[in-house]
Design a protein around this motif. Structure first.
Motif, mmCIF file in Angstrom:
data_model
loop_
_atom_site.group_PDB
_atom_site.id
_atom_site.type_symbol
_atom_site.label_atom_id
_atom_site.label_comp_id
_atom_site.label_asym_id
_atom_site.label_seq_id
_atom_site.Cartn_x
_atom_site.Cartn_y
_atom_site.Cartn_z
ATOM 1 N N PHE A 48 -19.922 -3.710 11.588
ATOM 2 C CA PHE A 48 -19.079 -2.525 11.742
ATOM 3 C C PHE A 48 -17.708 -2.903 12.306
ATOM 4 N N MET B 61 -3.298 4.808 10.705
ATOM 5 C CA MET B 61 -4.493 4.023 10.391
ATOM 6 C C MET B 61 -4.876 3.169 11.594
ATOM 7 N N LEU C 274 -16.278 -5.861 12.483
ATOM 8 C CA LEU C 274 -15.567 -6.784 11.586
ATOM 9 C C LEU C 274 -14.898 -6.021 10.431
ATOM 10 N N THR C 275 -15.695 -5.230 9.717
ATOM 11 C CA THR C 275 -15.141 -4.570 8.532
ATOM 12 C C THR C 275 -14.070 -3.553 8.922
ATOM 13 N N HIS C 276 -14.313 -2.803 9.999
ATOM 14 C CA HIS C 276 -13.332 -1.779 10.353
ATOM 15 C C HIS C 276 -12.039 -2.385 10.871
ATOM 16 N N LEU D 123 0.803 -1.226 0.000
ATOM 17 C CA LEU D 123 0.000 0.000 0.000
ATOM 18 C C LEU D 123 0.833 1.272 0.000
ATOM 19 N N LEU E 166 -24.638 1.057 7.054
ATOM 20 C CA LEU E 166 -25.236 0.069 7.954
ATOM 21 C C LEU E 166 -26.513 0.565 8.625
ATOM 22 N N LEU F 71 -10.780 -5.270 9.916
ATOM 23 C CA LEU F 71 -10.083 -5.760 8.726
ATOM 24 C C LEU F 71 -9.495 -4.607 7.919
ATOM 25 N N LEU F 72 -10.332 -3.604 7.645
ATOM 26 C CA LEU F 72 -9.916 -2.495 6.777
ATOM 27 C C LEU F 72 -8.662 -1.816 7.316
ATOM 28 N N PHE F 73 -8.720 -1.415 8.587
ATOM 29 C CA PHE F 73 -7.609 -0.619 9.111
ATOM 30 C C PHE F 73 -6.416 -1.500 9.503
ATOM 31 N N PHE G 205 -5.509 -4.226 7.847
ATOM 32 C CA PHE G 205 -4.840 -4.472 6.563
ATOM 33 C C PHE G 205 -4.046 -3.233 6.143
ATOM 34 N N ALA G 206 -4.659 -2.072 6.339
ATOM 35 C CA ALA G 206 -3.967 -0.837 5.955
ATOM 36 C C ALA G 206 -2.651 -0.718 6.715
ATOM 37 N N TYR G 207 -2.681 -1.093 7.975
ATOM 38 C CA TYR G 207 -1.469 -1.018 8.792
ATOM 39 C C TYR G 207 -0.481 -2.102 8.381
#
Lengths: 588, 356
Positions: free
Chosen positions: B98, B49, B100-102, A371, A392, B104-106, B108-110
């Motif tokens: 919320f 992040m 779960l996705t957050h 990234l 949501l 994963l998202l952040f 992964f970003a890190y």
């Protein structure tokens, strides 16, 4: 044909004002959109001051709004409604529809599909100037004697139809309607152009399944625009008829100002149907381009192919289709037949499925990537976050039984600002950071970009997360203050917190404005392909020329997402690079 | 206060300008090609992040801790508990997705922050994964839709048997107040139309005096409801759109000029009992502390002690005083209600018949 381009003499007027070059028109859209956005943001900061400290005098109000709208620096109740109305109108239509779509569809459609220009450059120019005209009329409406339109951006009649009901429904509303009618004409001309261009002018080898997702998003957006904007136009025309020519499309049995009006037989619910037949697709007219832009940016900066390219296309199409059959979820308690409520609940909740697909595909694209945190990438990640957290709460509002108690409360305001406002603004800003070098030939400052992103990100959640609580406490939207209800006294702290975050986020945008303007003049000169991206726009010279490519239009040999493909030295393979011997193309 | 705020505003502007000038210096000093993220940037931004998602989760928890008590609390109607159960179910799903996705998202970003020479995985499709995040929402949403439709159909079924004897009440909206009209002993509202409004003869709701049903109708400025009996609201507006919003009863319906809309519920808790509800007691206590503090600070408005009452609010923008269009609702025992309605004048005693 190609030899002619870039050679004829241009005057200042044909180059910068009545330009038919899509790159210049895109810049015109961008600048106009940003100016309108600035007006919209300042308005929101002003009414947030009133909500946090009701009836406190603020010198700044009087300076900006004049002594009529804010006598002694205290915002007047009618002026409050006017600000809320115009803020909504400007943000939804002028910034996030024309500003976002106009800028990036115009810039990217010809460049990314490999075309010399739009199908009709002249129509494109007309489209921009109609948009400019409608912006001017909307801004002028702020200064009319009785104040601008104030019936909410949804302008439900009879409130918007009767000057007796509120002062803003006089001249202000007339100008609003005229402005919007012109705006719709502009939007239709633009959209038709986008659709025709994508379908007809793709370069050799650019099949539909090699198109970047940006183009898919812009094209589908244009299609829903063409389907739904005319309905708003007819709604506006009928409202003009009711207001000025005594018809009764929306009005019936009204007693106001001590007398019975002649209207008989119409229904405001008809207006609601017509309005939301555009109004809901409009949400996706705003969102899809932002999602398209981030698909591109996330893939480029992850140095990875976008995950699930075909699923992304399918979800764009599914969202677009569903968006046209869910409008009734804005009307669960409007008095329409409850059976319709059931139907619209069903169709509305289905939208969660393609939305979930998109969100998880973004997240999976990050997985095992490399990234590159350019400012555009930060805003794209921010977009995924707000798209999820705002989306949501849609399963609450889309559920008719639950909507009964949160309908038209601050909960709705929090929901749609996160999922459509902030999300689309992030897409817009991500696009500006990413394609600034393409537009202006210079680079924006990345450090300022980082600062801008984090202030905006913290600010946005700081504003809209607490707002959910005020809505769940039963606080209706469009209330000038809540001191008339002791039961809302305990919301005062939350309101102050929201406003402080709004001021932080609002002032944070100064950084962007500064960065934007100074980079146009003093930014580092841009290299041809600063983000090492695959799409065709980066094969054009940095200096803009008419016709985009000096020689022949490049031929396309692969999709736009060959990042880090094994067997290549670089971690990107532009679309115009021919396949190596034995190289397999995905999906074909 | 204002002076203080103006100072804050000026200060904020000053700080931003100062920051800008500082950054400008860095900017001037920047080397060639320093406009694309380098390893240092990726490292800092990746760490930010992770920091942000921790901040966001803490902020979410803080919200519940700090503002949890502003919510509406116990529903005061029969269908209200169904709605709250559906609401709770939805919130469980929302927070699960919320977090779960957050995460994963952040994360992964890190985790996958870029490094020079780093290699990304060329991974573009996986049918199985796509089926998972299509299929799981399908199943969850089917459940939610069915639950929702069941509740909605139940709430909006206004075909009542005669044995139910719902109390018929008209809610009448105008800029900027509410009026209630009870159907009286015959439990049938007399016909009405705004064209028949006659201020001189005190016919403020436009009742049709040729329809005898109007005679025993009772017009009031407070809404009294007997506990445990179904109320069937018929809703009218005389000028613009309004919305009859009764948040504690989880009830809302727009008031539309030119048509009669309806809503119905069974109130289950009297005002007196609700005042003793745990949540309401805490909320009222908090509000009164705020009011006392205001009084101590020398304010004169909104300082009287507050006692809980159910409310009818306007929830559709209707003009200048939209923010103050309210009516008190009192839920009482059937005996109290019967005694109260007896003290109210019937329409036939109020409206003067125009000489025919």
């Amino acid at each position: 044909m190609s030899d002619d381009h870039g050679h004829h003499k241009e005057t200042f007027i044909t180059k910068y004002i009545f330009s038919i070059d899509h790159k210049m028109i895109s810049k015109q859209y961008l600048i106009t959109g940003l100016i309108m956005g600035f007006i919209g943001i300042v308005m929101s900061m002003l009414f947030r001051l009133q909500l946090a400290w009701p009836e406190e005098p603020f010198k700044i109000m009087e300076i900006l709004l004049g002594s009529k709208m804010a006598p002694g620096g205290v915002l007047d109740a009618n002026a409050y409604l006017a600000l809320v109305t115009i803020h909504g109108t400007i943000m939804v239509f002028f910034v996030l529809t024309a500003g976002l779509s106009g800028t990036f569809s115009n810039l990217l459609i010809p460049l990314q599909i490999g075309a010399r220009d739009m199908a009709s450059g002249f129509m494109n120019m007309i489209s921009y100037w109609l948009f400019f005209l409608s912006s001017v009329i909307m801004v002028i409406s702020l200064f009319v004697e009785a104040g601008p339109a104030s019936a909410g951006w949804t302008i439900y009649p009879p409130l918007s139809a009767l000057p007796q009901a509120m002062p803003g429904s006089g001249m202000g509303m007339t100008l609003w309607l005229v402005s919007m009618a012109i705006f719709i004409a502009s939007s239709l001309l633009g959209s038709l152009n986008y659709i025709v261009t994508v379908i007809n002018l793709r370069t050799k080898g650019m099949t539909m399944t090699r198109l970047p997702l940006t183009i898919w998003a812009f094209m589908v957006t244009a299609i829903i625009g063409v389907v739904s904007f005319p309905v708003l136009l007819s709604a506006a025309l009928l409202l003009i008829m009711d207001r000025s020519f005594g018809t009764s499309f929306y009005l019936s049995d009204i007693f106001i100002g001590g007398e019975v009006l002649h209207y008989q037989g119409g229904s405001p619910v008809l207006f609601e149907h017509l309005f939301w037949f555009l109004g809901h697709p409009e949400v996706y007219i705003v969102l899809l381009p932002a999602l398209g832009i981030t698909s591109e940016i996330i893939a480029t900066n992850s140095r990875k192919p976008i995950f699930g390219y075909r699923a992304m296309i399918a979800s764009i199409i599914a969202i677009a289709f569903l968006s046209c059959i869910v409008w009734g979820h804005h009307m669960f308690v409007s008095g329409m037949n409850p059976f319709l409520g059931s139907v619209f609940t069903f169709t509305t909740l289905l939208i969660a499925i393609p939305s979930a697909v998109k969100a998880f595909n973004y997240i999976t694209t990050l997985w095992k990537g490399n990234l590159q945190f350019n400012p555009a990438m930060l805003f794209s990640i921010g977009l995924v976050s707000t798209f999820v957290s705002g989306g949501l709460t849609g399963i609450i509002l889309g559920d008719s039984a639950l909507d009964i108690n949160v309908h038209d409360t601050m909960f709705v305001v929090a929901h749609f600002h996160l999922v459509m406002g902030v999300t689309a603004v992030y897409g817009f800003l991500a696009g500006v950071y990413h394609w600034f070098p393409k537009m202006f030939g210079r680079m924006m400052n990345k450090k300022l970009g980082y600062l801008h992103f984090w202030i905006t990100m913290v600010g946005a959640y700081g504003v809209f997360y607490p707002m959910h609580f005020t809505g769940l406490a039963g606080l209706p939207r469009r209330y000038y203050n809540n001191t008339a209800f002791p039961i809302f006294d305990d919301l005062a702290d939350i309101n102050v917190i929201i406003t402080i975050f709004a001021l932080i986020a609002g002032f944070g945008q100064i950084i962007f404005v500064y960065n934007f303007i100074s980079s146009i003049f003093y930014g580092d000169k841009a290299p041809q392909n600063p983000w090492r991206s695959n799409t065709l726009e980066w094969t054009t010279p940095v200096e803009h020329i008419h016709g985009n490519w000096p020689g022949d239009i490049p031929e396309v040999h692969r999709w736009s997402y060959d990042y880090s493909k094994p067997g290549h030295d670089e971690d990107f393979v532009p679309q115009n690079v021919p396949m190596k011997e034995g190289e397999v193309e995905l999906h074909h | 206060m204002t002076v203080f705020l103006n100072i804050v505003v000026v200060l904020l502007i000053a700080i931003s300008l100062w920051q800008l000038s500082k950054v400008l210096k860095i900017y001037k000093a920047s080397k060639e090609d320093d406009f694309v993220a380098n390893d240092d940037d990726n490292k800092t931004q990746g760490a930010l992040m992770l920091a942000f998602v921790i901040f966001l989760f803490l902020f979410v928890f803080y919200g519940f801790y700090a503002w949890g008590d502003v919510l509406l609390g116990t529903p005061a109607s029969e269908h209200g508990s169904t709605i709250d159960a559906l609401m709770f179910t939805s919130w469980v799903i929302i927070f699960a997705v919320f977090f779960l996705t957050h995460t994963l998202l952040f994360y992964f970003a890190y985790k996958y922050q870029g490094k020079k020479g780093g290699k990304a995985l060329y991974y573009s499709d996986n049918m199985k994964l796509e089926m998972i995040w299509t299929g799981v929402p399908v199943v969850v949403l089917t459940g939610l839709i069915l639950f929702g439709l069941y509740a909605w159909n139940d709430i909006t079924d206004y075909d009542f048997d005669d044995e139910d004897q719902p109390l018929v009440v008209e809610l009448y909206a105008q800029q900027f107040n509410w009026t209630a009209r009870y159907a009286g002993d015959d439990n049938t509202l007399g016909d009405a139309n705004v064209r028949l409004i006659d201020m001189d003869n005190v016919n403020v709701l436009g009742l049709d005096t040729s329809d005898p049903n109007y005679k025993d109708d009772v017009i009031t400025k407070e809404l009294h409801l007997p506990v445990g009996r179904r109320v069937h609201f018929k809703i009218r507006s005389q000028d613009v759109l309004h919305s009859a919003y009764m948040p504690h009863f989880r009830a809302q319906m727009n008031c539309v000029p030119g048509m009669i809309t309806e809503f119905s519920f069974i109130p289950t808790i009297t005002t007196a009992d609700m005042r003793n509800d745990e949540g309401i007691v805490a909320k009222v206590k908090h509000i009164n502390e705020l009011r006392a503090a205001r009084k101590a600070a020398g304010d004169e408005e909104n300082v009287d002690p507050y006692e809980f009452d159910y409310l009818l609010l306007c929830n559709k923008i209707c003009g200048k005083s939209h923010y103050n269009m309210q009516m008190k609702i009192i839920v009482e025992t059937p005996e109290e209600y019967a005694a109260w309605i007896k003290t109210q004048k019937q329409a036939k005693d109020v409206i003067k018949l125009a000489s025919k």
